[in-house]
Design a protein around this motif. Structure first.
Motif, short mmCIF file in Angstrom:
data_model
loop_
_atom_site.label_atom_id
_atom_site.label_comp_id
_atom_site.label_asym_id
_atom_site.label_seq_id
_atom_site.Cartn_x
_atom_site.Cartn_y
_atom_site.Cartn_z
N VAL A 32 -11.58 -17.97 -58.21
CA VAL A 32 -10.84 -17.10 -57.29
C VAL A 32 -11.47 -15.71 -57.23
CG1 VAL A 32 -8.59 -16.06 -56.79
CG2 VAL A 32 -8.72 -18.39 -57.70
N GLY A 33 -11.95 -15.21 -58.37
CA GLY A 33 -12.56 -13.89 -58.39
C GLY A 33 -13.83 -13.82 -57.56
N MET A 34 -14.67 -14.84 -57.64
CA MET A 34 -15.90 -14.85 -56.85
C MET A 34 -15.59 -14.96 -55.36
SD MET A 34 -18.51 -17.15 -59.18
CE MET A 34 -19.85 -16.90 -58.02
N ILE A 35 -14.59 -15.77 -55.01
CA ILE A 35 -14.20 -15.91 -53.61
C ILE A 35 -13.65 -14.58 -53.08
CG2 ILE A 35 -12.61 -17.03 -52.01
CD1 ILE A 35 -12.84 -19.54 -53.75
N ALA A 36 -12.77 -13.94 -53.86
CA ALA A 36 -12.18 -12.67 -53.43
C ALA A 36 -13.23 -11.59 -53.31
CB ALA A 36 -11.09 -12.25 -54.42
N GLY A 37 -14.16 -11.52 -54.26
CA GLY A 37 -15.22 -10.52 -54.19
C GLY A 37 -16.14 -10.73 -53.01
N THR A 38 -16.43 -11.99 -52.71
CA THR A 38 -17.29 -12.28 -51.55
C THR A 38 -16.61 -11.90 -50.25
OG1 THR A 38 -18.31 -14.12 -52.78
CG2 THR A 38 -18.59 -14.09 -50.38
N ILE A 39 -15.32 -12.24 -50.14
CA ILE A 39 -14.57 -11.89 -48.93
C ILE A 39 -14.52 -10.37 -48.75
CG2 ILE A 39 -12.28 -11.91 -47.87
CD1 ILE A 39 -11.86 -14.67 -49.13
#
Length: 309
Positions: free
Chosen positions: A113-120
């Motif tokens: 979730v952290g990588m997805i949120a950071g990418t977004i």
């Protein structure tokens, strides 16, 4: 080369481990209170108290007690619990699987979730989306885990009744602890991912890729994310050890078995061998995560290996 680098890091951890063991031992023995108080019955004579003190070696000097303890630890024996009267190693191995399960699930949840949120947050053109992610990152970085755990219990267990308040008998009892521990990890991973992507997006080669007419998704997945993976992998490896440490208060709040609950109970009872064993295991987990992070960084970036040779 990687094997040599790993061996160098392992050798460096030996004096660090010994130093940490000394600190743990001294801090535990300087705490107020006496574990013998929990063993004495009302009306026990001073002779009975002295006999119990001698039995557990608490009549010796701190130096003698430390040397005996560290010698036992090096042989795989963490000593005997004073209050529970069981081998400390048995207590640790009995509770460790619960902590590892909770930590592994929280680690996977926070990483993905952290990588997805950071990418977004890094690629979003919508300012509202970016501000929401930034606010989430700030909130996750500042909210204490024990306070968040209480809020989770109040909302999802007491008010809505979706999940049990405590225990470890069903998989649903894992949901709230995993969310609580993973929340702070999401913020950290998202922040590192976002910063890495933003910095790489400013590089000249990215401008050239846009000039060649490549789509944004192609540039993101084939060029930006692989370059941003290095700092993310490093921070994820470091979090391997901290996950167990972060589970200490969360396990206690949710009434789950594990190293955290065992440690807090032992602290209340001043059970020195148990406290020392739990703290040493948590410290070793952090050092292991640090080692994995260093090795992963060296494997992905040859400049790190060259700088240490």
């Amino acid at each position: 080369m990687i094997i040599k680098y790993t061996l160098q890091r392992l050798l460096m951890l030996i004096p660090v481990s010994l130093s940490i063991s000394v600190v743990i031992f001294l801090v535990v023995h300087l705490l107020p209170g006496d574990p013998i108080d929990n063993l004495m019955r009302v009306g026990s004579s001073p002779e009975d108290r002295l006999a119990m003190t001698v039995k557990y070696g608490l009549d010796r000097t701190l130096i003698e007690q430390y040397l005996l303890w560290i010698r036992s630890v090096l042989s795989g024996d963490f000593g005997q619990a004073i209050v529970l009267r069981r081998p400390v190693s048995d207590l640790i191995w009995q509770n460790l699987p619960y902590s590892l399960t909770l930590g592994a699930l929280a680690f996977a949840f926070s990483s993905i979730v952290g990588m997805i949120a950071g990418t977004i947050s890094a690629v979003a053109k919508n300012p509202a989306v970016e501000q929401v992610v930034k606010a989430f990152i700030l909130l996750g970085s500042t909210v204490p885990s024990f306070w968040l755990a209480l809020l989770m219990i109040l909302l999802f267990s007491v008010t809505l009744g979706w999940f049990p308040v405590s225990g470890a008998k069903t998989w649903t009892a894992l949901v709230l602890p995993v969310l609580t521990i993973g929340f702070g990890g999401i913020a950290l991973v998202a922040r590192v991912t976002r910063v890495a992507l933003v910095e790489i997006a400013r590089q000249d080669f990215v401008t050239l890729l846009h000039a060649k007419g490549l789509s944004r998704s192609t540039i993101l997945f084939r060029h930006l994310l692989p370059h941003a993976f290095l700092p993310v992998v490093t921070i994820l490896a470091l979090r391997i050890g901290w996950i167990l440490g972060g589970a200490v208060t969360v396990e206690f709040v949710f009434g789950r078995p594990g190293l955290g609950s065992l440690l807090i109970r032992a602290l209340g009872q001043r059970d020195y061998p148990v406290v020392q064993g739990c703290l040493l295991m948590l410290a070793l987990a952090v050092m292991l995560g640090t080692l994995i992070g260093d090795v992963a960084q060296a494997a992905l970036d040859p400049r790190v290996r060259e700088a240490t040779t």
